[in-house]
Design a protein around this motif. Sequence first.
Motif, PDB file in Angstrom:
ATOM      1  N   ASP A 202       0.796  -1.228   0.000  1.00  0.00           N
ATOM      2  CA  ASP A 202       0.000   0.000   0.000  1.00  0.00           C
ATOM      3  C   ASP A 202       0.830   1.279   0.000  1.00  0.00           C
ATOM      4  OD1 ASP A 202      -2.446  -1.427   0.122  1.00  0.00           O
ATOM      5  OD2 ASP A 202      -2.171  -1.705   2.271  1.00  0.00           O
ATOM      6  N   ASP A 203       2.023   1.237   0.594  1.00  0.00           N
ATOM      7  CA  ASP A 203       2.795   2.463   0.773  1.00  0.00           C
ATOM      8  C   ASP A 203       4.290   2.134   0.813  1.00  0.00           C
ATOM      9  OD1 ASP A 203       3.944   4.860   1.569  1.00  0.00           O
ATOM     10  OD2 ASP A 203       2.369   5.337   3.005  1.00  0.00           O
ATOM     11  N   GLN A 244      -3.423  -8.151  -5.563  1.00  0.00           N
ATOM     12  CA  GLN A 244      -1.991  -7.981  -5.333  1.00  0.00           C
ATOM     13  C   GLN A 244      -1.156  -9.094  -5.955  1.00  0.00           C
ATOM     14  OE1 GLN A 244      -4.123  -7.947  -2.514  1.00  0.00           O
ATOM     15  NE2 GLN A 244      -4.292  -5.728  -2.348  1.00  0.00           N
TER      16      GLN A 244
END
Length: 259
Positions: A202-203, A244
């Motif tokens: 996500d980050d 993902q």
Amino acid sequence: MILSDSKVEIVRRHNKVVFQDGNRLVKVYNDRKPGSDVFNEALNDARVSEAGGRVPRVLEVSQVKDGEWEGSWAIALTFIPGRSLDTILAEKTAEADAYFDEFVELQVEVQTADAPLLNRQKDKLRRMINSVKSVDPSVRYDLQMRLDGIKGGAKVCHGDFVPSNVIIPSDGSEPYVCDWAHVTCGIPEVDAAQTYLLLKMDDPKLAHRYLTTYSKKADMPIQVIKHWVPVVAAAELARGRKQQEKFLMSQVEAVFENL
């Protein structure tokens, strides 16, 4: 288990809905979740608590008796008034920076405890990796050889240690760690690789910050943590993370560089 009409939905995920129901936090699973998995999660909570972990207390494990969720298995825990750490980090304040350091310190602290009665990390990961036939068999063999290098790890490894699973209580007391469904006994570097991978989904910037912070606070080389990233990525593919899948395969394929 009976859910009141005043329950408030907190979050909905692919296999469960979480409610606040008075002074209870109730996780209600879909009809594909076997009762044995729910009881195992409650047992994990109890064993982690006995090892000194700060976890919400399990109140009840049973099937919902009526309403939309009738027949579904559910687990009720004490509700901890406060905020999840991911909501605090999203504010990007100086307070959030301090809490991120505390988040890493908390993981390192959790990993100092021994809980040899938990499921073994290497066994769980091996089962998951073996089930992923989309991964080249030579790569799966290499990953299994890495797992064979785990000797006698008995430390508490959460398996899903991310900010959304850390609650900062409103009363200023010490944080609680939630969602122990994936906890195992094993070695901390694999658990750190799992956190790094989940954050990276996500980050990537936050993941890099985590990696460098954990390395310093745990006195562990970054290379040791990254060694396990292909292993945990392959295991994550077993969870059917379709959105993902491309990212996870890219992490697994790093093994090809050494074959």
